[in-house]
Motif scaffolding. Structure first.
Motif, PDB file in Angstrom:
ATOM      1  N   TRP A 183       0.844  -1.191   0.000  1.00  0.00           N
ATOM      2  CA  TRP A 183       0.000   0.000   0.000  1.00  0.00           C
ATOM      3  C   TRP A 183       0.884   1.247   0.000  1.00  0.00           C
ATOM      4  O   TRP A 183       2.023   1.197   0.462  1.00  0.00           O
ATOM      5  CB  TRP A 183      -0.886   0.018   1.247  1.00  0.00           C
ATOM      6  CG  TRP A 183      -1.973  -0.999   1.248  1.00  0.00           C
ATOM      7  CD1 TRP A 183      -1.867  -2.322   1.569  1.00  0.00           C
ATOM      8  CD2 TRP A 183      -3.339  -0.787   0.908  1.00  0.00           C
ATOM      9  NE1 TRP A 183      -3.088  -2.935   1.457  1.00  0.00           N
ATOM     10  CE2 TRP A 183      -4.012  -2.012   1.050  1.00  0.00           C
ATOM     11  CE3 TRP A 183      -4.063   0.328   0.510  1.00  0.00           C
ATOM     12  CZ2 TRP A 183      -5.368  -2.155   0.801  1.00  0.00           C
ATOM     13  CZ3 TRP A 183      -5.420   0.191   0.258  1.00  0.00           C
ATOM     14  CH2 TRP A 183      -6.056  -1.043   0.404  1.00  0.00           C
TER      15      TRP A 183
ATOM     16  N   VAL B 215     -10.481   2.297  -3.121  1.00  0.00           N
ATOM     17  CA  VAL B 215     -10.793   1.215  -4.069  1.00  0.00           C
ATOM     18  C   VAL B 215      -9.662   0.977  -5.068  1.00  0.00           C
ATOM     19  O   VAL B 215      -9.162  -0.146  -5.172  1.00  0.00           O
ATOM     20  CB  VAL B 215     -12.144   1.464  -4.772  1.00  0.00           C
ATOM     21  CG1 VAL B 215     -12.402   0.421  -5.839  1.00  0.00           C
ATOM     22  CG2 VAL B 215     -13.270   1.490  -3.748  1.00  0.00           C
ATOM     23  N   PRO B 216      -9.210   1.990  -5.816  1.00  0.00           N
ATOM     24  CA  PRO B 216      -8.111   1.707  -6.756  1.00  0.00           C
ATOM     25  C   PRO B 216      -6.808   1.333  -6.049  1.00  0.00           C
ATOM     26  O   PRO B 216      -6.031   0.524  -6.562  1.00  0.00           O
ATOM     27  CB  PRO B 216      -7.966   3.003  -7.560  1.00  0.00           C
ATOM     28  CG  PRO B 216      -8.658   4.050  -6.775  1.00  0.00           C
ATOM     29  CD  PRO B 216      -9.688   3.362  -5.942  1.00  0.00           C
TER      30      PRO B 216
ATOM     31  N   GLY C 280      -6.595  -0.352  -3.270  1.00  0.00           N
ATOM     32  CA  GLY C 280      -6.774  -1.748  -2.877  1.00  0.00           C
ATOM     33  C   GLY C 280      -6.550  -2.699  -4.042  1.00  0.00           C
ATOM     34  O   GLY C 280      -5.950  -3.764  -3.881  1.00  0.00           O
ATOM     35  N   ARG C 281      -7.029  -2.299  -5.220  1.00  0.00           N
ATOM     36  CA  ARG C 281      -6.793  -3.128  -6.418  1.00  0.00           C
ATOM     37  C   ARG C 281      -5.309  -3.217  -6.736  1.00  0.00           C
ATOM     38  O   ARG C 281      -4.800  -4.280  -7.092  1.00  0.00           O
ATOM     39  CB  ARG C 281      -7.559  -2.552  -7.605  1.00  0.00           C
ATOM     40  CG  ARG C 281      -9.023  -2.803  -7.552  1.00  0.00           C
ATOM     41  CD  ARG C 281      -9.715  -2.371  -8.844  1.00  0.00           C
ATOM     42  NE  ARG C 281     -11.143  -2.327  -8.632  1.00  0.00           N
ATOM     43  CZ  ARG C 281     -11.905  -1.267  -8.827  1.00  0.00           C
ATOM     44  NH1 ARG C 281     -11.388  -0.149  -9.288  1.00  0.00           N
ATOM     45  NH2 ARG C 281     -13.196  -1.306  -8.591  1.00  0.00           N
ATOM     46  N   THR C 282      -4.612  -2.094  -6.626  1.00  0.00           N
ATOM     47  CA  THR C 282      -3.169  -2.082  -6.883  1.00  0.00           C
ATOM     48  C   THR C 282      -2.440  -2.962  -5.874  1.00  0.00           C
ATOM     49  O   THR C 282      -1.545  -3.728  -6.238  1.00  0.00           O
ATOM     50  CB  THR C 282      -2.627  -0.640  -6.830  1.00  0.00           C
ATOM     51  OG1 THR C 282      -3.306   0.142  -7.814  1.00  0.00           O
ATOM     52  CG2 THR C 282      -1.137  -0.603  -7.090  1.00  0.00           C
TER      53      THR C 282
ATOM     54  N   ARG D 114      -3.643  -5.531  -4.312  1.00  0.00           N
ATOM     55  CA  ARG D 114      -3.953  -6.923  -4.650  1.00  0.00           C
ATOM     56  C   ARG D 114      -3.153  -7.373  -5.873  1.00  0.00           C
ATOM     57  O   ARG D 114      -2.627  -8.490  -5.912  1.00  0.00           O
ATOM     58  CB  ARG D 114      -5.452  -7.104  -4.906  1.00  0.00           C
ATOM     59  CG  ARG D 114      -5.831  -8.554  -5.120  1.00  0.00           C
ATOM     60  CD  ARG D 114      -7.301  -8.809  -4.948  1.00  0.00           C
ATOM     61  NE  ARG D 114      -7.804  -8.561  -3.624  1.00  0.00           N
ATOM     62  CZ  ARG D 114      -7.686  -9.409  -2.598  1.00  0.00           C
ATOM     63  NH1 ARG D 114      -7.052 -10.551  -2.750  1.00  0.00           N
ATOM     64  NH2 ARG D 114      -8.186  -9.119  -1.421  1.00  0.00           N
ATOM     65  N   ASP D 115      -3.029  -6.511  -6.877  1.00  0.00           N
ATOM     66  CA  ASP D 115      -2.223  -6.846  -8.058  1.00  0.00           C
ATOM     67  C   ASP D 115      -0.766  -7.060  -7.672  1.00  0.00           C
ATOM     68  O   ASP D 115      -0.125  -8.009  -8.140  1.00  0.00           O
ATOM     69  CB  ASP D 115      -2.330  -5.742  -9.116  1.00  0.00           C
ATOM     70  CG  ASP D 115      -3.695  -5.673  -9.770  1.00  0.00           C
ATOM     71  OD1 ASP D 115      -4.489  -6.637  -9.654  1.00  0.00           O
ATOM     72  OD2 ASP D 115      -3.987  -4.636 -10.395  1.00  0.00           O
TER      73      ASP D 115
ATOM     74  N   GLU E  90      -0.104 -10.392  -5.958  1.00  0.00           N
ATOM     75  CA  GLU E  90       0.013 -11.535  -6.873  1.00  0.00           C
ATOM     76  C   GLU E  90       1.425 -11.690  -7.429  1.00  0.00           C
ATOM     77  O   GLU E  90       1.789 -12.763  -7.893  1.00  0.00           O
ATOM     78  CB  GLU E  90      -0.989 -11.395  -8.027  1.00  0.00           C
ATOM     79  CG  GLU E  90      -2.440 -11.413  -7.595  1.00  0.00           C
ATOM     80  CD  GLU E  90      -2.866 -12.725  -6.950  1.00  0.00           C
ATOM     81  OE1 GLU E  90      -2.297 -13.778  -7.300  1.00  0.00           O
ATOM     82  OE2 GLU E  90      -3.768 -12.679  -6.094  1.00  0.00           O
TER      83      GLU E  90
ATOM     84  N   ASP F 190      -6.697  -9.431   3.028  1.00  0.00           N
ATOM     85  CA  ASP F 190      -8.095  -9.013   3.187  1.00  0.00           C
ATOM     86  C   ASP F 190      -8.306  -8.275   4.510  1.00  0.00           C
ATOM     87  O   ASP F 190      -8.974  -7.238   4.550  1.00  0.00           O
ATOM     88  CB  ASP F 190      -9.032 -10.209   3.107  1.00  0.00           C
ATOM     89  CG  ASP F 190      -9.111 -10.799   1.711  1.00  0.00           C
ATOM     90  OD1 ASP F 190      -8.769 -10.098   0.737  1.00  0.00           O
ATOM     91  OD2 ASP F 190      -9.512 -11.972   1.603  1.00  0.00           O
TER      92      ASP F 190
END
Length: 120
Positions: free
Chosen positions: A30, A52-53, A55-57, A59-60, A63, A79
């Motif tokens: 983050w 939101v964006p 959090g997506r970053t 999560r990406d 991975e 999470d």
């Protein structure tokens, strides 16, 4: 599916210190500081739209990391970290990731039946 419903899967075991290290690695996904001025107000609560964006970053980026034997617990911790950040962003205009309380996150994870957190 029956194995899951009948508790045939073993709970995930991890030491408190190892979980703290995982949370530190997850926190690094983050931004260090999140500005939460774009609030969306709803009937029962409000939230920060900029989470939101981010959090997506996170999560990406998650991975892309090799979590080894801790892949499953790291995903769960991701999470819980996201929930802690989103909850903080409801009330604060500036969230410092270094101020997120890992002990509270660990306590919330400890409440799950499928996770065993051992002492150090």
């Amino acid at each position: 599916m029956d194995e899951f419903l009948n508790d045939a899967f073993e709970p995930i075991k991890i030491s408190r210190s190892e979980l703290k290290r995982l949370l530190e690695r997850i926190a690094s996904l983050w931004p260090a500081t999140i500005c939460c001025t774009d609030k969306a107000y709803g009937l029962e609560s409000f939230s920060c739209r900029s989470i939101v964006p981010l959090g997506r970053t996170a999560r990406d980026n998650f991975e892309l990391v090799d979590w080894g034997v801790h892949q499953e617990i790291a995903g769960i911790a991701l999470d819980f970290m996201g929930m802690a950040i989103k909850h903080s962003a409801k009330y604060l205009t500036l969230v410092e990731i270094s101020n997120i309380d890992y002990d509270t996150i660990i306590g919330n994870m400890y409440a799950r039946d499928d996770i065993i957190i051992t002492s150090d």
